[in-house]
Scaffold this active site. Structure first.
Site, PDB file in Angstrom:
ATOM      1  N   LYS A 108       0.852  -1.192   0.000  1.00 12.64           N
ATOM      2  CA  LYS A 108       0.000   0.000   0.000  1.00 12.64           C
ATOM      3  C   LYS A 108       0.885   1.238   0.000  1.00 12.64           C
ATOM      4  CE  LYS A 108       0.963   1.340   4.381  1.00 12.64           C
ATOM      5  NZ  LYS A 108       1.695   2.605   4.705  1.00 12.64           N
ATOM      6  N   PRO A 146       9.810  -4.643  -0.338  1.00  9.00           N
ATOM      7  CA  PRO A 146      10.879  -4.233   0.590  1.00  9.00           C
ATOM      8  C   PRO A 146      10.349  -4.021   2.004  1.00  9.00           C
ATOM      9  CG  PRO A 146      10.976  -2.964  -1.446  1.00  9.00           C
ATOM     10  CD  PRO A 146       9.693  -3.736  -1.489  1.00  9.00           C
ATOM     11  N   GLY A 172      10.648  -2.296   5.957  1.00 13.00           N
ATOM     12  CA  GLY A 172      11.002  -0.995   6.499  1.00 13.00           C
ATOM     13  C   GLY A 172      10.869   0.087   5.467  1.00 13.00           C
ATOM     14  N   ALA A 173       9.836  -0.050   4.627  1.00 16.68           N
ATOM     15  CA  ALA A 173       9.716   0.813   3.453  1.00 16.68           C
ATOM     16  C   ALA A 173       8.492   1.718   3.484  1.00 16.68           C
ATOM     17  CB  ALA A 173       9.682  -0.056   2.191  1.00 16.68           C
ATOM     18  N   GLY A 174       7.636   1.565   4.500  1.00 15.35           N
ATOM     19  CA  GLY A 174       6.399   2.337   4.516  1.00 15.35           C
ATOM     20  C   GLY A 174       5.352   1.802   3.569  1.00 15.35           C
ATOM     21  N   LEU A 175       5.518   0.540   3.139  1.00 14.16           N
ATOM     22  CA  LEU A 175       4.613  -0.057   2.159  1.00 14.16           C
ATOM     23  C   LEU A 175       3.686  -1.108   2.769  1.00 14.16           C
ATOM     24  CD1 LEU A 175       7.145  -0.475  -0.799  1.00 14.16           C
ATOM     25  CD2 LEU A 175       5.433   1.327  -0.501  1.00 14.16           C
ATOM     26  N   GLY A 212       4.197  -4.170   3.819  1.00 15.65           N
ATOM     27  CA  GLY A 212       4.323  -5.547   3.333  1.00 15.65           C
ATOM     28  C   GLY A 212       4.111  -6.593   4.413  1.00 15.65           C
ATOM     29  N   GLY A 213       4.735  -6.414   5.576  1.00 19.88           N
ATOM     30  CA  GLY A 213       4.562  -7.381   6.660  1.00 19.88           C
ATOM     31  C   GLY A 213       3.136  -7.430   7.161  1.00 19.88           C
ATOM     32  N   SER A 214       2.497  -6.272   7.222  1.00 21.21           N
ATOM     33  CA  SER A 214       1.092  -6.208   7.637  1.00 21.21           C
ATOM     34  C   SER A 214       0.202  -6.929   6.641  1.00 21.21           C
ATOM     35  CB  SER A 214       0.655  -4.750   7.771  1.00 21.21           C
ATOM     36  OG  SER A 214       1.400  -4.085   8.765  1.00 21.21           O
ATOM     37  N   ASP A 241      -1.455  -1.327  10.558  1.00 20.54           N
ATOM     38  CA  ASP A 241      -1.756  -1.373   9.121  1.00 20.54           C
ATOM     39  C   ASP A 241      -2.514  -2.637   8.721  1.00 20.54           C
ATOM     40  OD1 ASP A 241      -0.721   1.069   8.340  1.00 20.54           O
ATOM     41  OD2 ASP A 241       1.253   0.274   7.809  1.00 20.54           O
TER      42      ASP A 241
END
Length: 269
Positions: free
Chosen positions: A8, A90, A92-95, A97-99, A132
């Site tokens: 996101k 990536p 720690g990217a503000g995207l 991904g882990g969430s 997130d």
């Protein structure tokens, strides 16, 4: 069973207050984008987790995917599974991904084992995993308020545009991100601004508050944002608390050689 958790971006991010529990309240538009991991599980003799692709720091037992399995497993009799995550988004990217991985795991378990949990219940579970995570249950553009878990699905369609995402090798901790932020009321009508799709107004008023606190410590982020505009972006900003910058384009852009030294992704929305 296989699924493809997506990333996101944040369109605007205002830090609107600090809560008594130490968390901050925000207002932001979360928008899903097609940059995806790959998540799979198959029956196993015991629960196991493995990953490939981008190396994931920390121990496997701390991965949000496994935590999502265990969270539902406390309330439902889930079978033993072999879980595999191929990491592409990536970190720690503000995207998010882990969430996304965690939320998609909840949805897969719900569907595969016929738990019949509706979205609101899944969002409650997801909120226990991260702020997130609930967004990725419905996975539709949404206005996020509170700590980011209060969501209002919002009809914003950027299809037909292009997005170039640039992720430099910069890590920003949550502590650093919030260190120099002063919460304030967002005087911009976020919905009206987004609905206008007036990119000149977006440049002026659709602000990520973290940029003011983070850019001075990491000048390369400001340089990338400026380079995205020089490359023809209609709008550019940092996503979340960074460190990914994205540019929105009305037509497919050429990728500047300067961007090729960073992790980058060109997406048609």
């Amino acid at each position: 069973m296989v699924t493809f958790p997506n990333a996101k971006i944040n369109l605007g991010l205002s830090i609107t207050g600090k809560l008594h529990n130490g968390y901050h309240s925000i207002e932001s538009c979360l928008y899903p984008i097609p940059w995806c991991d790959v998540l799979e599980f198959i029956p196993g003799k015991k629960i196991s987790f493995a990953s490939s692709g981008i190396a994931i720091p920390g121990e496997d037992k701390d991965n949000l995917v496994l935590k999502a399995y265990k969270l539902l497993g406390k309330d439902f009799g889930l079978p033993e599974l072999n879980i595999h995550l191929h990491k592409i988004i990536p970190m720690g990217a503000g995207l998010g991904g882990g969430s996304a991985d965690a939320a998609f795991m909840l949805k897969m378990l719900n569907n595969e084992f016929q738990l019949f949990l509706d979205d609101s219940v899944l969002e409650d579970y997801a909120a226990q995993l991260g702020s997130d995570c609930p967004f990725f249950i419905q996975n539709k553009p949404a206005i996020a308020t509170g700590t980011g878990t209060d969501l209002e699905v919002f009809d914003l369609d950027l299809s037909g545009m292009w997005m170039l995402l640039i992720k430099p090798d910069v890590h920003i901790s949550t502590q650093e991100a919030y260190a120099n932020v002063t919460p304030k009321h967002n005087e911009v009508d976020l919905k009206a601004l987004l609905e206008s799709k007036d990119f000149s107004l977006w440049r002026e008023k659709l602000i990520n508050d973290f940029e003011a606190s983070i850019f001075p410590n990491h000048p390369v982020l400001r340089e990338i944002k400026e380079a995205l505009y020089q490359n023809g972006a209609a709008y550019a900003a940092m996503s979340g608390s960074g460190s990914t910058l994205f540019g929105l384009y009305t037509q497919k852009p050429e990728i500047s050689p300067a961007f090729e030294t960073y992790t980058h992704k060109l997406i048609e929305l």
